[in-house]
Design a protein around this motif. Sequence first.
Motif, mmCIF file in Angstrom:
data_model
loop_
_atom_site.group_PDB
_atom_site.id
_atom_site.type_symbol
_atom_site.label_atom_id
_atom_site.label_comp_id
_atom_site.label_asym_id
_atom_site.label_seq_id
_atom_site.Cartn_x
_atom_site.Cartn_y
_atom_site.Cartn_z
ATOM 1 N N ASP A 44 0.853 -1.192 0.000
ATOM 2 C CA ASP A 44 0.000 0.000 0.000
ATOM 3 C C ASP A 44 0.885 1.236 0.000
ATOM 4 O OD1 ASP A 44 -1.742 2.077 0.425
ATOM 5 O OD2 ASP A 44 -2.678 1.229 2.219
ATOM 6 N N PRO A 45 0.904 2.005 -1.083
ATOM 7 C CA PRO A 45 1.785 3.185 -1.138
ATOM 8 C C PRO A 45 1.459 4.242 -0.102
ATOM 9 C CG PRO A 45 0.262 3.149 -3.000
ATOM 10 C CD PRO A 45 0.127 1.835 -2.325
ATOM 11 N N ALA A 46 0.266 4.157 0.514
ATOM 12 C CA ALA A 46 -0.093 5.129 1.540
ATOM 13 C C ALA A 46 0.603 4.853 2.865
ATOM 14 C CB ALA A 46 -1.603 5.136 1.746
ATOM 15 N N VAL A 47 1.128 3.646 3.025
ATOM 16 C CA VAL A 47 1.836 3.297 4.259
ATOM 17 C C VAL A 47 3.171 4.022 4.288
ATOM 18 C CG1 VAL A 47 2.954 1.438 5.544
ATOM 19 C CG2 VAL A 47 0.717 1.055 4.486
ATOM 20 N N GLY A 48 3.411 4.785 5.349
ATOM 21 C CA GLY A 48 4.668 5.510 5.472
ATOM 22 C C GLY A 48 5.754 4.645 6.083
ATOM 23 N N ILE A 49 6.964 4.744 5.548
ATOM 24 C CA ILE A 49 8.112 4.030 6.105
ATOM 25 C C ILE A 49 9.238 5.032 6.304
ATOM 26 C CG2 ILE A 49 9.786 2.175 5.782
ATOM 27 C CD1 ILE A 49 7.806 0.709 4.073
ATOM 28 N N TYR A 50 9.716 5.124 7.527
ATOM 29 C CA TYR A 50 10.738 6.087 7.916
ATOM 30 C C TYR A 50 11.848 5.318 8.613
ATOM 31 C CZ TYR A 50 6.536 8.802 7.205
ATOM 32 O OH TYR A 50 5.387 9.323 6.655
ATOM 33 N N GLY A 51 13.084 5.762 8.448
ATOM 34 C CA GLY A 51 14.177 5.010 9.041
ATOM 35 C C GLY A 51 15.388 5.857 9.339
ATOM 36 N N THR A 52 16.220 5.348 10.222
ATOM 37 C CA THR A 52 17.394 6.091 10.661
ATOM 38 C C THR A 52 18.668 5.546 10.033
ATOM 39 O OG1 THR A 52 17.967 4.736 12.607
ATOM 40 C CG2 THR A 52 16.288 6.461 12.886
ATOM 41 N N THR A 53 19.632 6.446 9.930
ATOM 42 C CA THR A 53 20.988 6.112 9.528
ATOM 43 C C THR A 53 21.922 7.031 10.293
ATOM 44 O OG1 THR A 53 22.558 6.047 7.675
ATOM 45 C CG2 THR A 53 20.805 7.684 7.561
ATOM 46 N N ARG A 54 23.169 6.642 10.407
ATOM 47 C CA ARG A 54 24.157 7.507 11.061
ATOM 48 C C ARG A 54 24.784 8.511 10.095
ATOM 49 N NH1 ARG A 54 26.496 6.333 16.002
ATOM 50 N NH2 ARG A 54 25.679 4.496 17.093
ATOM 51 N N SER A 55 24.568 8.297 8.795
ATOM 52 C CA SER A 55 25.251 9.106 7.789
ATOM 53 C C SER A 55 24.272 9.773 6.840
ATOM 54 C CB SER A 55 26.220 8.225 6.987
ATOM 55 O OG SER A 55 26.755 8.921 5.894
ATOM 56 N N ARG A 56 24.393 11.075 6.718
ATOM 57 C CA ARG A 56 23.543 11.802 5.771
ATOM 58 C C ARG A 56 23.841 11.363 4.329
ATOM 59 N NH1 ARG A 56 20.370 16.117 6.642
ATOM 60 N NH2 ARG A 56 21.277 16.447 8.721
ATOM 61 N N GLU A 57 25.030 10.831 4.076
ATOM 62 C CA GLU A 57 25.387 10.374 2.737
ATOM 63 C C GLU A 57 24.508 9.213 2.278
ATOM 64 O OE1 GLU A 57 29.484 9.393 2.957
ATOM 65 O OE2 GLU A 57 30.165 11.483 3.070
ATOM 66 N N LYS A 58 23.855 8.544 3.201
ATOM 67 C CA LYS A 58 22.996 7.408 2.848
ATOM 68 C C LYS A 58 21.542 7.809 2.602
ATOM 69 C CE LYS A 58 25.847 4.057 5.335
ATOM 70 N NZ LYS A 58 25.889 3.035 6.416
ATOM 71 N N PHE A 59 21.253 9.092 2.749
ATOM 72 C CA PHE A 59 19.864 9.545 2.577
ATOM 73 C C PHE A 59 19.332 9.208 1.177
ATOM 74 C CE2 PHE A 59 18.881 13.030 5.937
ATOM 75 C CZ PHE A 59 19.319 12.179 6.944
ATOM 76 N N GLY A 60 20.146 9.438 0.162
ATOM 77 C CA GLY A 60 19.685 9.209 -1.197
ATOM 78 C C GLY A 60 19.311 7.754 -1.437
#
Length: 305
Positions: free
Chosen positions: A23-39
């Motif tokens: 379901d594309p309406a389901v939001g998925i959010y996650g953490t990383t230690r590096s901003r370089e991994k955001f993309g």
Amino acid sequence: MTSSFFIFGAGYSAKAFAAERSDPAVGIYGTTRSREKFGALRRAGIEPFLFDGNVLSPELLARLKQATHLIVSIAPDESGDPVLAATRDAIAHLVPGLRWIGYLSTVGVYGDHDGGWVDETSECRPVSRRSVLRVSAEREWLSLGQETGLPVAVLRLSGIYGPGRNAFVNLRNGTAKRLIKPGQVFNRIHVADIAGALWHLAERNKDGIFNITDDLPAPPQDVVTYAADRMGVEPPPEIPFASAQLSPMARSFYGENKRVSNAAIKGTGYRFRFPDYRSAFDAMWAEGDWAGEGENDARSPMKRR
């Protein structure tokens, strides 16, 4: 209410989890230690947040407050579980819509059982320090569930493989080894079945402990040989374990020998997409996705036999 999943430690398994979203309406959010991994996380369908293992930023906390499901995929350290330390009060008082928590652990908590079968009722007798810390973290998360009335599922994972992380890749890179230690077996799990089990348990608000592992505990050299056969290349020579050059961590894995049952997760109705490494390797080779992201339809440059 639309579901919102917050993942602490959005790595390999989290990306596979996001890929299984129906379901594309389901939001998925996650953490990383590096901003370089955001993309890379955004490309995987995960909205990223920084987490240094200590402090929740105002932005992260604001998003966490809206979560309906929490997945924890960060290992504990000598100070304890960093996610639990940072979020315990928030979970108890600031996340009113939270319905379920999933904690990703390891079958390493069972330790060595001399090749015998273990299940979720078996004694945990961890050998390595990292597994000792996992046992403690599991207990703390389960205790938090009891305190708050939230269902907490502990998923004990065996050796993870999948696109980009498998014997095909090791053979291509020249790093595959066939170490021979008589009687040694390991279980494994394809990353797609970690994702599938997470969705299955979360959608049903299941709690308890579950081994997420395949049906076929097998000697590690057999896996390399099978992959080489599928690629049409010569497998690497056999190396006696006693004379192998291994890191202390790699050697420690061979100090634990057990066969892990997955009957409990099957009892909830979950059916594995890849019940053994052979079916998984066949599928990855046929689909050409074994090399991982951005390398679809990869073919080995190695000399064929």
